[in-house]
Design a protein around this motif. Structure first.
Motif, PDB file in Angstrom:
ATOM      1  N   GLU A 158       0.822  -1.198   0.000  1.00  0.00           N
ATOM      2  CA  GLU A 158       0.000   0.000   0.000  1.00  0.00           C
ATOM      3  C   GLU A 158       0.862   1.257   0.000  1.00  0.00           C
ATOM      4  OE1 GLU A 158      -3.982  -1.556   2.377  1.00  0.00           O
ATOM      5  OE2 GLU A 158      -2.341  -0.624   3.496  1.00  0.00           O
ATOM      6  N   LEU A 159       1.947   1.229   0.738  1.00  0.00           N
ATOM      7  CA  LEU A 159       2.853   2.367   0.750  1.00  0.00           C
ATOM      8  C   LEU A 159       3.461   2.591  -0.625  1.00  0.00           C
ATOM      9  CD1 LEU A 159       4.351   4.586   2.282  1.00  0.00           C
ATOM     10  CD2 LEU A 159       6.057   2.865   2.948  1.00  0.00           C
ATOM     11  N   VAL A 160       3.826   1.526  -1.300  1.00  0.00           N
ATOM     12  CA  VAL A 160       4.405   1.629  -2.642  1.00  0.00           C
ATOM     13  C   VAL A 160       3.393   2.233  -3.612  1.00  0.00           C
ATOM     14  CG1 VAL A 160       5.249   0.298  -4.603  1.00  0.00           C
ATOM     15  CG2 VAL A 160       6.089  -0.210  -2.299  1.00  0.00           C
ATOM     16  N   GLN A 161       2.167   1.727  -3.581  1.00  0.00           N
ATOM     17  CA  GLN A 161       1.147   2.255  -4.495  1.00  0.00           C
ATOM     18  C   GLN A 161       0.845   3.726  -4.212  1.00  0.00           C
ATOM     19  OE1 GLN A 161      -2.208  -0.359  -4.107  1.00  0.00           O
ATOM     20  NE2 GLN A 161      -1.144  -2.137  -4.964  1.00  0.00           N
ATOM     21  N   ALA A 162       0.785   4.083  -2.932  1.00  0.00           N
ATOM     22  CA  ALA A 162       0.518   5.469  -2.592  1.00  0.00           C
ATOM     23  C   ALA A 162       1.636   6.377  -3.078  1.00  0.00           C
ATOM     24  CB  ALA A 162       0.324   5.608  -1.080  1.00  0.00           C
ATOM     25  N   LEU A 163       2.872   5.956  -2.913  1.00  0.00           N
ATOM     26  CA  LEU A 163       4.001   6.768  -3.360  1.00  0.00           C
ATOM     27  C   LEU A 163       4.001   6.940  -4.870  1.00  0.00           C
ATOM     28  CD1 LEU A 163       6.911   5.498  -1.079  1.00  0.00           C
ATOM     29  CD2 LEU A 163       5.936   7.801  -1.120  1.00  0.00           C
ATOM     30  N   VAL A 164       3.777   5.857  -5.604  1.00  0.00           N
ATOM     31  CA  VAL A 164       3.827   5.930  -7.067  1.00  0.00           C
ATOM     32  C   VAL A 164       2.726   6.844  -7.592  1.00  0.00           C
ATOM     33  CG1 VAL A 164       3.590   4.599  -9.184  1.00  0.00           C
ATOM     34  CG2 VAL A 164       4.957   3.694  -7.290  1.00  0.00           C
ATOM     35  N   GLU A 199       6.166   4.001 -16.905  1.00  0.00           N
ATOM     36  CA  GLU A 199       7.001   4.581 -15.863  1.00  0.00           C
ATOM     37  C   GLU A 199       6.456   4.233 -14.477  1.00  0.00           C
ATOM     38  OE1 GLU A 199       9.064   8.906 -14.833  1.00  0.00           O
ATOM     39  OE2 GLU A 199       7.462   8.731 -16.320  1.00  0.00           O
ATOM     40  N   ARG A 200       5.147   4.245 -14.342  1.00  0.00           N
ATOM     41  CA  ARG A 200       4.570   3.863 -13.054  1.00  0.00           C
ATOM     42  C   ARG A 200       4.856   2.410 -12.735  1.00  0.00           C
ATOM     43  NH1 ARG A 200      -1.408   5.340 -14.238  1.00  0.00           N
ATOM     44  NH2 ARG A 200      -1.780   4.300 -12.233  1.00  0.00           N
ATOM     45  N   ALA A 201       4.833   1.575 -13.764  1.00  0.00           N
ATOM     46  CA  ALA A 201       5.129   0.160 -13.533  1.00  0.00           C
ATOM     47  C   ALA A 201       6.586  -0.036 -13.118  1.00  0.00           C
ATOM     48  CB  ALA A 201       4.818  -0.650 -14.787  1.00  0.00           C
ATOM     49  N   VAL A 202       7.498   0.743 -13.718  1.00  0.00           N
ATOM     50  CA  VAL A 202       8.918   0.638 -13.350  1.00  0.00           C
ATOM     51  C   VAL A 202       9.119   1.087 -11.904  1.00  0.00           C
ATOM     52  CG1 VAL A 202      11.214   1.563 -13.834  1.00  0.00           C
ATOM     53  CG2 VAL A 202       9.728   0.875 -15.724  1.00  0.00           C
ATOM     54  N   LEU A 256      10.382  -0.133  -6.212  1.00  0.00           N
ATOM     55  CA  LEU A 256      10.046   0.016  -4.800  1.00  0.00           C
ATOM     56  C   LEU A 256       9.607  -1.311  -4.185  1.00  0.00           C
ATOM     57  CD1 LEU A 256       8.155   3.451  -4.843  1.00  0.00           C
ATOM     58  CD2 LEU A 256      10.485   2.979  -4.069  1.00  0.00           C
ATOM     59  N   THR A 257       8.916  -2.144  -4.961  1.00  0.00           N
ATOM     60  CA  THR A 257       8.484  -3.439  -4.418  1.00  0.00           C
ATOM     61  C   THR A 257       9.688  -4.320  -4.111  1.00  0.00           C
ATOM     62  OG1 THR A 257       6.400  -3.296  -5.660  1.00  0.00           O
ATOM     63  CG2 THR A 257       7.065  -5.470  -4.873  1.00  0.00           C
ATOM     64  N   GLN A 258      10.658  -4.373  -5.043  1.00  0.00           N
ATOM     65  CA  GLN A 258      11.857  -5.179  -4.785  1.00  0.00           C
ATOM     66  C   GLN A 258      12.657  -4.610  -3.615  1.00  0.00           C
ATOM     67  OE1 GLN A 258      14.111  -5.616  -8.371  1.00  0.00           O
ATOM     68  NE2 GLN A 258      12.662  -7.026  -9.313  1.00  0.00           N
ATOM     69  N   LEU A 259      12.704  -3.281  -3.509  1.00  0.00           N
ATOM     70  CA  LEU A 259      13.427  -2.676  -2.399  1.00  0.00           C
ATOM     71  C   LEU A 259      12.746  -3.000  -1.075  1.00  0.00           C
ATOM     72  CD1 LEU A 259      15.743  -0.906  -1.458  1.00  0.00           C
ATOM     73  CD2 LEU A 259      14.322   1.115  -1.917  1.00  0.00           C
ATOM     74  N   CYS A 260      11.418  -2.991  -1.051  1.00  0.00           N
ATOM     75  CA  CYS A 260      10.690  -3.353   0.175  1.00  0.00           C
ATOM     76  C   CYS A 260      10.944  -4.811   0.535  1.00  0.00           C
ATOM     77  CB  CYS A 260       9.192  -3.113  -0.012  1.00  0.00           C
ATOM     78  SG  CYS A 260       8.733  -1.367  -0.076  1.00  0.00           S
ATOM     79  N   GLY A 261      11.055  -5.669  -0.492  1.00  0.00           N
ATOM     80  CA  GLY A 261      11.362  -7.064  -0.202  1.00  0.00           C
ATOM     81  C   GLY A 261      12.736  -7.236   0.416  1.00  0.00           C
ATOM     82  N   ARG A 263      -6.224   4.536   0.642  1.00  0.00           N
ATOM     83  CA  ARG A 263      -5.779   3.207   1.074  1.00  0.00           C
ATOM     84  C   ARG A 263      -6.445   2.819   2.391  1.00  0.00           C
ATOM     85  NH1 ARG A 263      -4.270   1.747  -3.775  1.00  0.00           N
ATOM     86  NH2 ARG A 263      -3.014   3.399  -4.714  1.00  0.00           N
ATOM     87  N   ARG A 264      -6.602   3.786   3.279  1.00  0.00           N
ATOM     88  CA  ARG A 264      -7.215   3.469   4.560  1.00  0.00           C
ATOM     89  C   ARG A 264      -8.699   3.155   4.398  1.00  0.00           C
ATOM     90  NH1 ARG A 264      -4.238   4.703   9.131  1.00  0.00           N
ATOM     91  NH2 ARG A 264      -2.231   5.691   8.731  1.00  0.00           N
TER      92      ARG A 264
END
Length: 725
Positions: free
Chosen positions: A245-251, A265-268, A273-278, A383-384
């Motif tokens: 949710e944080l990733v989607q909100a940031l993008v 670009e949004r997908a990139v 960010l998803t890999q970094l969160c992992g 998101r909330r």
């Protein structure tokens, strides 16, 4: 908004803003307009029947005629009789008889005139008595009616609430000044807090939500104010969001300035960010994301957000060197976006949620970081809302000059509709995204100073065919007619009748008879003869004299007024509300537009000034409707009830406007943005550490106010207000 400074006083009537029932403003209705007029007409004097006057006039003329006749006949007869009495004594007696007859005739005529006059006077007195009784009875009923109407009107409220429709899920408010929008938010937000929690996103950089938050805090409502960016460390807009949710909100926030953002670009960005969160594991925060992005772009990082092992793993294992070269621009943009947000929410520990949550951009010039925070706040609320398990709270978004993209507003509206949350969008101007979104729900207009925006609003209200007055002819005349007619007539008739009759008759005859009496007298004969005659003669003489005098007078007066008003109408097609009317609205005027099923437009004019509650005769509930006004009650008869019965009148009982009871504020069930249910009366709201509302506004720590405080609230900024000395 100018609020009476009552720092040492009590909150008083302002607590009524928290009464039950959502409202968007106040509607004024003059109670005197409901006063019912007395429908019974005032009695008028009844005109005397003309027959009485005719009898009096006829008797008067007859008496006059007989007096004149007596004088004309009596005097000569008396003189002649006196002279002849010198020769014949009997003539004096005859003259006296003739004069006496004339005197008797005059006395009879005078008696008739007196009787007719008394009859007329008696009838006029009877009519006057009847009129006096009718008028006194009418006046008593009128007095009673006016007294009852005065008491009933005195019990009516002049101001009532314009309710927020029970089935309304979305309200778009356009235009208005800062003070006007501040008043609307105070009236609407305070009434909403009575029923459900409220989230306010104030993106105007004018702190429009300040008045509502101060009032709610003084009323004992837990308030959570988050100022961005000056106090972003105390903000919780990203607290509690899962990593995805944080990733989607940031993008989405990063691409909030592009009406048609690049999906690739949004997908990139999302993948990076998803890999970094992992790689960061379960401990994901903006500070750790910023540190990881700086590692990927090869920048030195003095922060201790990442351990040595995490830094090595991100630098060596997350992306290959070739991919890093290809993603260098994207990584640098991500690092630039995330870097200003790394301190977001780092000092929020110990602050619980508020029943009223205000996320506001504080005073200052616009910047890329400020705009990013605005978009991130909207994404956070979305998101909330999507993750709520309980009933969603009400959401109010105050749009600033920078605005939001249409797609984000549409997503927020769809999410609120799906979750059953009320959404109120307050647009400073009617342009760009606001103009594209108008009509998605109930629409309200405040003052629109710009003529183009006023024209757009007038076009939305629509046009209609109507007949307007284009010519007027007024004619007035007066006619007075007076006519008098008098007719006098006299006739004398004399007749003599003589009759004579003669009858003559004569009778004669003979008769014989024979009677047999036996053998002693075998034959007997008898003869008889009769004769006679008659004669009669009758003579009669009759004489009749008739004397008739007629006199009539007719008096006619006519007075007439004539007024002629001729109007001409023409069918036109014009605005339901002219743009100039929208430009000239008062500061707190609010026009709520409702479209009827048939296409008709109904406009409700309201006032959103919170100070209305300080006036007299103000109800926090909608004003009652009177489809049928009550009727007046009859007054008792004052005299001659049997002779002059009163007409039956309908009775009514004055309607008293129900007054909403003053009740202490009651909280709502536990929700992510709401506190636990309120404690029992007389106790304090739970306050983990320092009160969140006082600390957010920079106010010194004070004991939590009671649930129903005795004091008022002030207009000026609180101590240590941002930007104040």
């Amino acid at each position: 908004m100018t609020i009476e400074n009552t720092e040492a006083g009590q909150l008083g009537p302002y607590l009524r803003l928290f009464d039950a029932g959502q409202r968007v403003g106040w509607i004024y209705r003059d109670p005197e307009s409901l006063r019912q007029s007395f429908v019974e007409a005032e009695p008028q004097r009844q005109e005397l029947d003309g027959s009485y006057e005719n009898r009096v006039q006829a008797a008067r003329l007859d008496r006059k005629d007989r007096i004149s006749s007596a004088l004309r006949i009596g005097i000569p007869v008396a003189v002649v009789s006196y002279l002849l009495s010198l020769l014949f004594t009997v003539m004096l007696t005859i003259g006296g008889v003739i004069v006496g007859i004339q005197v008797v005739r005059v006395l009879v005529a005078s008696l008739r005139f007196s009787v007719a006059t008394r009859a007329r006077t008696a009838q006029a007195k009877t009519l006057e008595e009847r009129f006096q009784y009718d008028w006194q009875s009418w006046h008593q009923r009128w007095t009673l009616h006016e007294t009852q109407q005065t008491q009933w009107v005195a019990g009516l409220d002049a101001w009532g609430a314009l309710p927020f429709g029970a089935g309304t899920r979305r309200l778009d408010v356009f235009g208005g000044s800062q003070r006007g929008r501040e008043g609307f938010l105070t009236v609407f937000g305070a009434s909403t807090l009575r029923e459900r929690p409220l989230i306010v996103l104030d993106l105007t950089q004018s702190l429009v939500c300040r008045e509502l938050s101060v009032l709610a805090e003084a009323g004992g409502v837990p308030v959570d104010v988050q100022l961005l960016p000056s106090r972003m460390t105390e903000s919780g807009i990203v607290g509690g969001l899962a990593p995805h949710e944080l990733v989607q909100a940031l993008v989405e926030a990063m691409h909030g300035d592009s009406p048609e953002s690049d999906r690739a670009e949004r997908a990139v960005y999302t993948r990076i960010l998803t890999q970094l969160c992992g790689a960061l594991g379960t401990d994901v925060s903006l500070a750790r994301l910023g540190a990881g992005l700086r590692v990927l772009v090869g920048e030195a990082d003095d922060a201790k957000a990442l351990s040595r092992e995490e830094r090595n793993r991100i630098a060596d294992d997350l992306f290959s060197d070739k991919n890093k070269d290809q993603l260098r621009d994207s990584l640098f943009r991500l690092a630039s976006f995330v870097h200003p947000l790394e301190q977001l929410g780092t000092a929020r520990e110990g602050r619980g949620p508020g029943y009223l949550t205000c996320v506001a951009l504080d005073f200052g010039a616009g910047s890329a970081g400020t705009e990013l925070l605005a978009d991130l706040a909207v994404q956070s609320v979305m998101r909330r809302l999507s993750s709520f398990q309980e009933e969603a709270p009400c959401v109010v978004v105050m749009l600033g000059d920078q605005g939001l993209q249409r797609r984000h507003l549409e997503q927020l509206a769809q999410l609120c509709e799906r979750r059953g949350a009320q959404l109120t969008l307050v647009h400073s101007h009617l342009r760009e995204a606001g103009e594209e979104l108008i009509g998605g729900g109930t629409v309200a207009f405040m003052r629109l100073g710009n003529h183009q925006e006023a024209t757009v609003a007038a076009d939305f209200l629509g046009r209609h065919h109507s007949f307007v007055l284009h010519s007027l002819t007024d004619t007035e005349g007066r006619t007075v007619n007076t006519s008098v007619a008098k007719t006098i007539g006299s006739s004398t008739s004399r007749g003599t009748t003589t009759s004579h009759s003669e009858t003559y008759g004569r009778n004669w005859g003979s008769s014989s008879s024979t009677t047999y009496q036996g053998w002693f007298n075998p034959l007997s004969t008898s003869d008889s003869t009769n004769s006679g005659g008659s004669y009669s003669e009758t003579t009669g003489t009759s004489t009749s004299v008739t004397h008739t005098t007629n006199e009539s007078t007719t008096h006619t007066t006519g007075d007439s007024d004539s007024t002629s008003l001729a109007t001409g109408r023409q069918r036109v097609y014009e605005y339901a509300l002219e743009p100039t009317q929208l430009q000239s609205l008062a500061e707190f005027n609010l026009l709520v537009v409702e479209r009827q099923p048939g296409g008709a437009v109904q406009v409700h004019a309201a006032d959103c000034n919170p100070n209305v509650v300080l006036l007299d005769r103000v109800s926090t509930q909608p004003l009652p409707r009177f489809d049928t006004l009550p009727h007046h009650s009859p007054a008792p008869a004052i005299a001659a009830e049997q002779a002059y019965p009163d007409p039956q009148q309908q009775h009514y009982t004055p309607v008293q406007q129900p007054e909403a009871p003053q009740q202490p504020y009651a909280g709502a069930p536990q929700q992510p943005y709401a506190p636990a249910p309120p404690p029992a009366p007389g106790t304090q709201w739970p306050s983990p550490g320092q009160p969140a509302d006082a600390r957010a506004w920079g106010m010194p720590q004070q004991p939590a106010p009671p649930q129903q405080p005795p004091g008022g609230w002030t207009q000026g900024p609180p101590p240590n207000w941002p930007g104040q000395q």
